[in-house]
Design a protein around this motif. Structure first.
Motif, PDB file in Angstrom:
ATOM      1  N   PRO A   1       1.001  -1.297  -0.315  1.00  0.00           N
ATOM      2  CA  PRO A   1       0.294  -0.111  -0.102  1.00  0.00           C
ATOM      3  C   PRO A   1       0.894   1.350   0.022  1.00  0.00           C
ATOM      4  O   PRO A   1       1.742   1.429   0.704  1.00  0.00           O
ATOM      5  CB  PRO A   1      -0.749  -0.219   1.417  1.00  0.00           C
ATOM      6  CG  PRO A   1      -0.730  -1.428   1.445  1.00  0.00           C
ATOM      7  CD  PRO A   1       0.319  -2.283   0.928  1.00  0.00           C
ATOM      8  N   THR A   2       0.623   2.255  -0.791  1.00  0.00           N
ATOM      9  CA  THR A   2       1.182   3.465  -1.119  1.00  0.00           C
ATOM     10  C   THR A   2       0.445   4.654  -1.094  1.00  0.00           C
ATOM     11  O   THR A   2      -0.688   4.658  -1.605  1.00  0.00           O
ATOM     12  CB  THR A   2       2.113   3.330  -2.431  1.00  0.00           C
ATOM     13  OG1 THR A   2       2.781   1.908  -2.368  1.00  0.00           O
ATOM     14  CG2 THR A   2       3.099   4.338  -2.592  1.00  0.00           C
ATOM     15  N   LEU A   3       1.070   5.864  -0.888  1.00  0.00           N
ATOM     16  CA  LEU A   3       0.330   6.986  -1.078  1.00  0.00           C
ATOM     17  C   LEU A   3       0.605   7.637  -2.333  1.00  0.00           C
ATOM     18  O   LEU A   3       2.072   7.847  -2.681  1.00  0.00           O
ATOM     19  CB  LEU A   3       0.691   8.264   0.066  1.00  0.00           C
ATOM     20  CG  LEU A   3       0.148   7.776   1.509  1.00  0.00           C
ATOM     21  CD1 LEU A   3       0.333   8.844   2.500  1.00  0.00           C
ATOM     22  CD2 LEU A   3      -1.482   7.628   1.859  1.00  0.00           C
ATOM     23  N   VAL A   4      -0.218   7.978  -3.242  1.00  0.00           N
ATOM     24  CA  VAL A   4       0.139   8.338  -4.613  1.00  0.00           C
ATOM     25  C   VAL A   4      -0.660   9.613  -4.746  1.00  0.00           C
ATOM     26  O   VAL A   4      -1.632  10.036  -4.140  1.00  0.00           O
ATOM     27  CB  VAL A   4      -0.455   7.376  -5.678  1.00  0.00           C
ATOM     28  CG1 VAL A   4       0.315   6.225  -5.342  1.00  0.00           C
ATOM     29  CG2 VAL A   4      -1.533   7.033  -5.576  1.00  0.00           C
ATOM     30  N   SER A   5      -0.343  10.420  -5.927  1.00  0.00           N
ATOM     31  CA  SER A   5      -0.864  11.844  -6.277  1.00  0.00           C
ATOM     32  C   SER A   5      -1.997  11.424  -7.372  1.00  0.00           C
ATOM     33  O   SER A   5      -2.412  10.445  -7.753  1.00  0.00           O
ATOM     34  CB  SER A   5      -0.081  12.572  -7.107  1.00  0.00           C
ATOM     35  OG  SER A   5       0.302  12.087  -8.153  1.00  0.00           O
ATOM     36  N   GLU A   6      -3.133  12.289  -7.188  1.00  0.00           N
ATOM     37  CA  GLU A   6      -3.968  12.257  -8.280  1.00  0.00           C
ATOM     38  C   GLU A   6      -3.706  11.948  -9.593  1.00  0.00           C
ATOM     39  O   GLU A   6      -4.282  11.209 -10.542  1.00  0.00           O
ATOM     40  CB  GLU A   6      -5.207  13.517  -8.224  1.00  0.00           C
ATOM     41  CG  GLU A   6      -6.088  13.353  -6.934  1.00  0.00           C
ATOM     42  CD  GLU A   6      -6.996  14.551  -7.025  1.00  0.00           C
ATOM     43  OE1 GLU A   6      -8.194  14.664  -7.591  1.00  0.00           O
ATOM     44  OE2 GLU A   6      -6.640  15.648  -6.247  1.00  0.00           O
ATOM     45  N   GLN A   7      -2.756  12.743 -10.095  1.00  0.00           N
ATOM     46  CA  GLN A   7      -2.042  12.933 -11.456  1.00  0.00           C
ATOM     47  C   GLN A   7      -1.485  11.316 -11.852  1.00  0.00           C
ATOM     48  O   GLN A   7      -1.718  10.980 -12.846  1.00  0.00           O
ATOM     49  CB  GLN A   7      -1.061  13.804 -11.541  1.00  0.00           C
ATOM     50  CG  GLN A   7      -0.693  13.913 -12.917  1.00  0.00           C
ATOM     51  CD  GLN A   7      -1.935  14.508 -13.813  1.00  0.00           C
ATOM     52  OE1 GLN A   7      -2.603  15.186 -13.437  1.00  0.00           O
ATOM     53  NE2 GLN A   7      -2.217  13.762 -14.985  1.00  0.00           N
ATOM     54  N   TYR A   8      -0.926  10.787 -10.945  1.00  0.00           N
ATOM     55  CA  TYR A   8      -0.579   9.193 -10.946  1.00  0.00           C
ATOM     56  C   TYR A   8      -1.818   8.305 -11.412  1.00  0.00           C
ATOM     57  O   TYR A   8      -1.577   7.587 -12.192  1.00  0.00           O
ATOM     58  CB  TYR A   8       0.185   8.830  -9.636  1.00  0.00           C
ATOM     59  CG  TYR A   8       0.372   7.252  -9.514  1.00  0.00           C
ATOM     60  CD1 TYR A   8       1.529   6.781 -10.152  1.00  0.00           C
ATOM     61  CD2 TYR A   8      -0.387   6.344  -9.024  1.00  0.00           C
ATOM     62  CE1 TYR A   8       1.884   5.325 -10.068  1.00  0.00           C
ATOM     63  CE2 TYR A   8      -0.141   5.075  -9.034  1.00  0.00           C
ATOM     64  CZ  TYR A   8       1.199   4.514  -9.624  1.00  0.00           C
ATOM     65  OH  TYR A   8       1.590   3.195  -9.551  1.00  0.00           O
ATOM     66  N   LEU A   9      -2.960   8.517 -10.794  1.00  0.00           N
ATOM     67  CA  LEU A   9      -4.025   7.623 -11.105  1.00  0.00           C
ATOM     68  C   LEU A   9      -4.564   8.130 -12.136  1.00  0.00           C
ATOM     69  O   LEU A   9      -4.997   7.151 -13.185  1.00  0.00           O
ATOM     70  CB  LEU A   9      -5.078   7.808 -10.010  1.00  0.00           C
ATOM     71  CG  LEU A   9      -4.598   7.167  -8.838  1.00  0.00           C
ATOM     72  CD1 LEU A   9      -5.634   7.434  -7.400  1.00  0.00           C
ATOM     73  CD2 LEU A   9      -4.595   5.576  -8.805  1.00  0.00           C
ATOM     74  N   LEU A  10      -4.679   9.519 -12.596  1.00  0.00           N
ATOM     75  CA  LEU A  10      -5.189   9.796 -13.811  1.00  0.00           C
ATOM     76  C   LEU A  10      -4.436   9.263 -14.995  1.00  0.00           C
ATOM     77  O   LEU A  10      -4.825   8.857 -16.078  1.00  0.00           O
ATOM     78  CB  LEU A  10      -5.070  11.285 -13.866  1.00  0.00           C
ATOM     79  CG  LEU A  10      -6.255  12.294 -13.205  1.00  0.00           C
ATOM     80  CD1 LEU A  10      -6.048  13.622 -13.038  1.00  0.00           C
ATOM     81  CD2 LEU A  10      -7.632  11.987 -13.610  1.00  0.00           C
ATOM     82  N   ASP A  11      -3.032   9.256 -14.862  1.00  0.00           N
ATOM     83  CA  ASP A  11      -2.130   8.828 -16.248  1.00  0.00           C
ATOM     84  C   ASP A  11      -2.436   7.196 -16.137  1.00  0.00           C
ATOM     85  O   ASP A  11      -2.382   6.649 -17.262  1.00  0.00           O
ATOM     86  CB  ASP A  11      -0.764   8.928 -15.839  1.00  0.00           C
ATOM     87  CG  ASP A  11      -0.336  10.535 -15.525  1.00  0.00           C
ATOM     88  OD1 ASP A  11      -1.279  11.228 -16.333  1.00  0.00           O
ATOM     89  OD2 ASP A  11       0.875  10.635 -15.060  1.00  0.00           O
ATOM     90  N   LEU A  12      -2.731   6.508 -15.014  1.00  0.00           N
ATOM     91  CA  LEU A  12      -3.046   5.062 -15.264  1.00  0.00           C
ATOM     92  C   LEU A  12      -4.540   5.037 -15.898  1.00  0.00           C
ATOM     93  O   LEU A  12      -4.557   4.084 -16.825  1.00  0.00           O
ATOM     94  CB  LEU A  12      -3.109   4.486 -14.009  1.00  0.00           C
ATOM     95  CG  LEU A  12      -1.777   4.259 -12.995  1.00  0.00           C
ATOM     96  CD1 LEU A  12      -2.187   3.462 -11.960  1.00  0.00           C
ATOM     97  CD2 LEU A  12      -0.711   3.295 -14.124  1.00  0.00           C
ATOM     98  N   GLU A  13      -5.507   5.987 -15.576  1.00  0.00           N
ATOM     99  CA  GLU A  13      -6.709   5.745 -16.091  1.00  0.00           C
ATOM    100  C   GLU A  13      -6.744   5.974 -17.625  1.00  0.00           C
ATOM    101  O   GLU A  13      -7.311   5.497 -18.393  1.00  0.00           O
ATOM    102  CB  GLU A  13      -7.440   6.845 -15.295  1.00  0.00           C
ATOM    103  CG  GLU A  13      -8.961   7.426 -15.835  1.00  0.00           C
ATOM    104  CD  GLU A  13      -9.528   8.123 -15.100  1.00  0.00           C
ATOM    105  OE1 GLU A  13     -10.048   8.132 -13.798  1.00  0.00           O
ATOM    106  OE2 GLU A  13     -10.037   9.314 -15.888  1.00  0.00           O
ATOM    107  N   ARG A  14      -5.989   7.059 -17.901  1.00  0.00           N
ATOM    108  CA  ARG A  14      -5.959   7.576 -19.440  1.00  0.00           C
ATOM    109  C   ARG A  14      -5.383   6.251 -20.135  1.00  0.00           C
ATOM    110  O   ARG A  14      -5.705   5.930 -21.205  1.00  0.00           O
ATOM    111  CB  ARG A  14      -5.145   8.647 -19.562  1.00  0.00           C
ATOM    112  CG  ARG A  14      -5.307   9.367 -21.178  1.00  0.00           C
ATOM    113  CD  ARG A  14      -4.706  10.793 -20.916  1.00  0.00           C
ATOM    114  NE  ARG A  14      -3.339  10.735 -20.763  1.00  0.00           N
ATOM    115  CZ  ARG A  14      -2.556  11.030 -19.706  1.00  0.00           C
ATOM    116  NH1 ARG A  14      -3.356  11.499 -18.775  1.00  0.00           N
ATOM    117  NH2 ARG A  14      -1.293  11.251 -19.675  1.00  0.00           N
ATOM    118  N   GLU A  15      -4.177   5.916 -19.763  1.00  0.00           N
ATOM    119  CA  GLU A  15      -3.681   4.772 -20.458  1.00  0.00           C
ATOM    120  C   GLU A  15      -4.559   3.467 -20.470  1.00  0.00           C
ATOM    121  O   GLU A  15      -4.472   2.944 -21.374  1.00  0.00           O
ATOM    122  CB  GLU A  15      -2.146   4.219 -19.376  1.00  0.00           C
ATOM    123  CG  GLU A  15      -1.166   3.378 -20.112  1.00  0.00           C
ATOM    124  CD  GLU A  15      -0.246   3.221 -19.191  1.00  0.00           C
ATOM    125  OE1 GLU A  15       0.127   2.075 -19.185  1.00  0.00           O
ATOM    126  OE2 GLU A  15       0.427   4.207 -18.546  1.00  0.00           O
TER     127      GLU A  15
END
Length: 802
Positions: free
Chosen positions: A761-775
């Motif tokens: 488990p890790t703390l990440v930024s919203e942008q990190y998740l947005l990049d995964l989502e877009r990919e």
């Protein structure tokens, strides 16, 4: 004078209407006592259990069965199943004394004056003086019902006619008795609008009041016209549906849904009680209706009416239509008219009427005759059923689902052109119409300073329609307060430092122009205003992203352009959240896919109670790509509590997307985490929504709004969550619950919401998740089966399971 409040109501009579009214009061937070009669005999189940007529469960059987049936019915009468707890049940013998504790008694028993009088005798013995008492009659004169009652009863008594189903139909007719006090009428008028979310209309005590008098005239005149012109039922339904701003069920399908017996009951009542009506014969039932009644072909409730659904030998079902000449069912017929083709490019319904009445084919003739007779009829109902013609328009819109009332349609056709239609039928309009034109007034309505005015007949001048001060009607202010416009949006100044951005695309779908307009609105608001509302008054808030554009780019493999388009959508949603001014989104009706993603990113949501919100991207073969997948992972992270099984919490948010859940009301959207308790609010009256959203934005600005800090503390669970999701989706595929492609989409979503395959488990930024989502979104757009789903949705309008 003390202020009247409604904390508890008693509903007397638990049939379809009584239970529906009880449920709607429960919807708005009122405690309800629902009473009905005691059964006269035991049923077989009760006999088998050895129960007697004295047992409480038997004595309350009718009311409990009725309420249970109502709660299970579709469309649901409750905003949320939990609201049923606000209703308690009882019977008219053991529990009648409890009416002394309520603030309003609503009688909804069978439509027979003798029975109603017995009920009122009984109620008056227990009613506390000053308590409101009303009857939901649809036709019995109010003056007859209050005969012989006490002065206090008469003063607090009137008709309050709800339309069925009470949750969904907005008309609330208030019919004064001879001695009803003005305080009671004013209170009910305001309460209906503000609390019940209705269009309140005070009517006169005339047969069938306003809505049914005009509505039944319209249907009966069509019954006569269909025979005279030799039209099929499918042709009439094509001509009287969405093309003229009426419900999809149009005429004959609506009669099937409502029940022919209900319509016949009201039509007969008007025929018997309005002998001086100049169109008296229209209310006489044509022979084919009498035959349907004799055959008990009453519509949906009897399994057949004007339409009949049959099962074919191969298991498929088809809908047959009734031939009105032979009265036999035959295969459905497709209806098409040249005149209707001319309106295909005209988006605004109001602009179609002029074209329709000039048609040179059967459709044109139909509109000339049906509008001509309707215009003549409504003009002559004043002052008989109401003194103000706008109340007729309000009643038809709120009670029958018309987008425009008869006088608004007449304005759209042109008053003089409408008079010509009347005269072509050998009829005459009411004298006041000619007088209005003679005085130089050429339309029934006009708009000034953002408000609608109507022509007042006694005063011979325009007067402002009352009650508009709590509403903002975008149609009325668009021209005068436009700040910016492109082909996708109009940005309006709502006053008091608040801007509104209104979508104007087809079905309010979100494409490049809408996003450009939204960003422009945020620019303007940040520079010169204090807050921004995203709201419109179309039938639906937004059906989602423009999938036609996505399909074209994906089919032509323009992945760079597609990547840029998806990023633009994500960035726009993030701007909504991280701008320096408060943003309020006001969803209503269908708020799907991208429309839902926009809602998720507002500072606050002011949702209409009738909002159907959900992330439905799975249906077109992708995952939410405008920030929706990221946002559900973030919201799951925000609800993790110490000691929680965090995987279970995350799974609930995952399933909201994976099952493409759509709430059947705004209150249900709290369950799925799309609306947040304590942050987002629900309004029952959609007409008040923009004004409420503006007030919320203003309040946030006044409280010292500061720009939120970007999040980089979203807890994702990595491999641990990913493993669980993959096992779950594989087993669903193996048991044929989902297809192989569903499995692929679900696994992509799992990867995004788990934050990838991180080892812990890790703390990440919203942008990190947005990049995964877009990919993930882009990789799914490269799949043939996703293209098939997109194409199927574009051509057929429904999801493909491939």
């Amino acid at each position: 004078m003390s202020k009247r409040r409604i904390n508890k109501v008693a509903v007397i009579g638990s049939g379809i209407m009584g239970s529906g009214i009880a449920c709607h009061f429960a919807n708005i937070g009122v405690e309800v006592l629902l009473l009905d009669i005691v059964p006269r005999e035991l049923n077989d189940k009760e006999k088998a259990k050895g129960l007697t007529l004295e047992d409480k469960v038997v004595r309350n059987r009718l009311v409990n069965d009725d309420l249970a049936k109502a709660i299970k019915s579709k469309p649901a009468p409750l905003y949320h199943i939990d609201f049923a707890k606000r209703i308690s049940t009882g019977n008219l013998e053991d529990d009648i004394a409890k009416v002394s504790e309520v603030d309003w008694i609503i009688e909804v028993v069978v439509e027979r004056l003798d029975i109603k009088k017995i009920v009122f005798d009984n109620l008056e013995k227990h009613r506390t003086p000053g308590t409101l008492i009303t009857s939901n009659t649809s036709g019995i004169p109010i003056k007859f019902m209050s005969e012989g009652r006490s002065d206090d009863f008469k003063k607090h008594f009137c008709g309050t006619h709800f339309f069925n189903p009470p949750r969904y139909l907005k008309l609330f007719e208030i019919i004064p008795g001879p001695e009803t006090s003005t305080e009671v009428l004013d209170f009910l008028n305001g309460y209906g609008e503000k609390f019940l979310g209705k269009t309140s209309v005070i009517a006169k005590d005339t047969p069938a009041f306003i809505g049914n008098r005009i509505g039944i005239f319209g249907i009966q005149s069509l019954f006569h016209l269909v025979k005279e012109m030799g039209l099929t039922i499918e042709e009439v339904d094509k001509l009287t549906g969405p093309v003229i701003g009426r419900p999809k069920s149009a005429t004959f399908r609506t009669v099937d849904v409502v029940g022919l017996d209900t319509l016949v009951h009201v039509a007969n009542g008007i025929y018997e009680n309005c002998p001086n009506d100049e169109e008296h014969d229209i209310f006489k039932l044509p022979d084919f209706i009498n035959t349907l009644m004799e055959n008990k072909w009453l519509g949906s409730k009897s399994g057949q009416g004007f339409y009949k659904k049959v099962k074919n030998a191969d298991g498929s079902s088809e809908i047959l239509g009734l031939d009105l000449d032979t009265l036999e069912y035959r295969k459905g017929k497709r209806a098409s008219f040249a005149t209707l083709e001319l309106t295909k490019t005209i988006d605004k319904v109001a602009d179609r009427f002029k074209v329709l009445v000039k048609g040179k084919d059967k459709a044109g003739e139909f509109y000339q005759k049906s509008f001509g007779s309707m215009f003549a009829y409504v003009s002559k109902r004043i002052p008989e059923i109401t003194d103000e013609f706008y109340k007729i328009d309000d009643a038809m819109k709120a009670g029958f689902g018309w987008e425009h009332g008869p006088f608004q349609i007449w304005d759209a056709v042109g008053v003089n052109a409408g008079i010509q239609l009347i005269k072509d039928l050998g009829k005459e309009p009411a004298a006041w119409i000619e007088e209005m034109l003679a005085s130089g007034v050429e339309s029934f309505y006009t708009v000034k300073d953002g408000a609608t005015y109507y022509y007042d007949i006694p005063q011979k001048k325009y007067v402002k329609i009352p009650g508009q001060d709590s509403f903002i009607i975008l149609d009325n202010i668009r021209k005068s307060s436009e700040v910016f416009k492109n082909s996708g949006v109009v940005v309006e100044d709502l006053g008091d430092g608040i801007l509104n951005v209104e979508f104007q695309s087809k079905m309010n779908s979100i494409g490049g122009d809408v996003l450009a307009g939204l960003n422009k609105a945020i620019d303007i608001a940040e520079k010169d205003f204090d807050g921004l509302v995203v709201g419109n008054q179309g039938p639906n808030f937004s059906v989602g992203a423009n999938i036609g554009m996505i399909f074209m780019m994906a089919a032509e493999q323009e992945y760079d352009e597609l990547n840029a388009a998806i990023k633009y959508f994500q960035d726009s949603c993030m701007r909504l959240r991280y701008s320096s001014i408060p943003t309020v989104v006001a969803p209503h009706g269908m708020t799907l896919g991208g429309g839902c993603e926009m809602t998720l990113h507002a500072d606050k949501v002011v949702a209409a109670a009738e909002s159907y919100i959900g992330l439905v991207e799975f249906g077109v073969g992708v995952i939410p790509g405008g920030g929706g997948s990221k946002e559900m992972a973030l919201r799951a992270s925000d609800t993790f509590r110490k000691g929680d099984v965090e995987l279970n919490t995350l799974q609930e948010y995952f399933l909201t997307i994976g099952m493409a859940k759509v709430s059947t009301s705004a209150y249900e959207a709290y369950d799925s985490g799309i609306l947040l308790p304590g942050k987002d609010i629900v309004v029952v009256n959609k007409d008040r929504q923009i004004a409420t959203a503006k007030a919320v934005a203003r309040m946030m600005a006044d409280q010292g709004y500061t720009k939120p800090v970007k999040r980089n503390d979203v807890k994702v669970l990595g491999k641990q969550a990913l493993g669980m999701f993959l096992v779950g989706t594989d087993s669903m595929k193996d048991s044929n619950y989902i297809s192989e492609h569903d499995n692929k989409i679900a696994n992509k979503l799992a990867y995004v919401m788990a934050g990838g395959d991180l080892s812990e488990p890790t703390l990440v930024s919203e942008q990190y998740l947005l990049d995964l989502e877009r990919e993930a979104f882009l990789s799914l757009c490269g799949e043939r089966k996703t293209l098939e789903r997109l194409q199927h949705m574009l051509t057929k309008g429904k999801p493909l399971r491939n």
